[in-house]
Scaffold this motif. Structure first.
Motif, PDB file in Angstrom:
ATOM      1  N   TYR A  37       0.831  -1.205   0.000  1.00  0.00           N
ATOM      2  CA  TYR A  37       0.000   0.000   0.000  1.00  0.00           C
ATOM      3  C   TYR A  37       0.869   1.261   0.000  1.00  0.00           C
ATOM      4  CZ  TYR A  37      -3.109   3.678   1.680  1.00  0.00           C
ATOM      5  OH  TYR A  37      -3.797   4.853   1.821  1.00  0.00           O
ATOM      6  N   MET A  41       1.051   4.043  -3.002  1.00  0.00           N
ATOM      7  CA  MET A  41       0.767   5.457  -2.766  1.00  0.00           C
ATOM      8  C   MET A  41       1.932   6.339  -3.215  1.00  0.00           C
ATOM      9  SD  MET A  41      -2.261   5.857  -1.645  1.00  0.00           S
ATOM     10  CE  MET A  41      -2.128   7.548  -1.077  1.00  0.00           C
ATOM     11  N   GLU A  44       1.847   6.492  -6.975  1.00  0.00           N
ATOM     12  CA  GLU A  44       0.668   7.223  -7.432  1.00  0.00           C
ATOM     13  C   GLU A  44       0.859   8.727  -7.248  1.00  0.00           C
ATOM     14  OE1 GLU A  44      -3.998   7.754  -6.075  1.00  0.00           O
ATOM     15  OE2 GLU A  44      -3.028   5.796  -5.800  1.00  0.00           O
ATOM     16  N   ARG A  45       1.377   9.136  -6.098  1.00  0.00           N
ATOM     17  CA  ARG A  45       1.537  10.564  -5.827  1.00  0.00           C
ATOM     18  C   ARG A  45       2.638  11.186  -6.672  1.00  0.00           C
ATOM     19  NH1 ARG A  45       1.006  10.550   0.833  1.00  0.00           N
ATOM     20  NH2 ARG A  45      -1.262  10.182   0.899  1.00  0.00           N
TER      21      ARG A  45
END
Length: 290
Positions: A37, A41, A44-45
């Motif tokens: 996870y 993240m 993705e960011r």
């Protein structure tokens, strides 16, 4: 607001080092889903793909390699900060001041520092080198390795001997004389000495002939290598030049070898020797015999 955290980059580094999410999760005491996870993240960011799968291993993409290379110094500095905080919390020293004579063999010094760093990563050792001819200001030093026991330098003991050998460049005129070289013949050529300028006049009073003083061992070695003169140099520092035949030991009538003793001292003002100081002292003693 930052798009990423040091924790996420640290997890990415663990995945790369371990080769998989499962191994990284085990080494960081997390669940595999937590690791996945956080890295999802992160990517993705940043809007950049950092990882890819090759065979059974998870590896960095070219973009991931470039970015993680820039982050790793930050991770190292952050780990060092946490180690220092941990040391302070446990009552450990954050710093030790170590003063050493410049003739102390470098392999001995760095071997000790490397092992000490492994044992106490939160304790920094600041090293100050001094010349044999100097009277050092040792009031700020915790531990000292000195050749001369000046008043007030602290309680201590003999640690090791450093061997010096009389050498000159293999093409120097001293190597072309017939028979053993006498003191009178030596006096015809400059002597290269390791000394500070304050003691230069003292050296001249006790030596027949010309003296060239160098403030570092490296400079003295270079001077002899370039045939400026001859000198007694630390044998461990010139082993490669001796083995290659660039420098040759002088065939003196007497005194081709000299020995300087080094003493291991601790500041008189230190009443209680804590664990870090004791470890440094023990390493200095033990490495002297290797």
């Amino acid at each position: 607001m930052h798009k990423s955290t040091l924790e996420q980059w640290s997890l990415l580094n663990e995945v790369v080092l371990r080769g998989s999410f499962a191994s990284a999760a085990e080494s960081t005491h997390r669940s595999q889903s937590s690791v996945s996870y956080n890295l999802a993240m992160l990517q993705e960011r940043l809007e950049v793909t950092l990882l890819e799968t090759k065979g059974r291993r998870t590896v960095l993409t070219p973009a991931g390699e470039k970015l993680l290379a820039q982050v790793r110094p930050l991770l190292k500095a952050f780990y060092a900060l946490e180690s220092t905080a941990s040391a302070m919390r446990n009552g450990e020293r954050s710093r030790i001041e170590l003063m050493v004579d410049s003739i102390l063999p470098r392999e001995h010094l760095f071997s000790v520092l490397s092992e000490f760093q492994r044992l106490y990563p939160g304790t920094q050792v600041n090293v100050t080198e001094v010349l044999e001819t100097q009277i050092p200001d040792n009031s700020q030093a915790d531990v000292m390795v000195l050749s001369q026991r000046q008043p007030g330098t602290g309680r201590g003991e003999w640690m090791m001997n450093v061997d010096f050998v009389a050498v000159a460049h293999h093409q120097h005129a001293l190597h072309h004389l017939n028979g053993a070289v006498s003191a009178e013949q030596l006096a015809e050529y400059p002597l290269i000495r390791i000394a500070d300028h304050q003691h230069f006049s003292v050296l001249q009073e006790h030596h027949q002939g010309e003296i060239w003083a160098c403030s570092t061992i490296e400079a003295a070695i270079e001077a002899v290598m370039h045939q400026v003169g001859y000198g007694w140099l630390p044998e461990t520092r010139i082993q490669s030049a001796l083995a290659a035949g660039t420098l040759k030991m002088l065939p003196l009538q007497q005194g081709v070898r000299r020995v300087t003793a080094l003493h291991l001292l601790i500041n008189n003002e230190i009443i209680v020797i804590d664990a870090q100081l004791q470890t440094l002292l023990d390493l200095m003693r033990n490495k002297a015999w290797i």
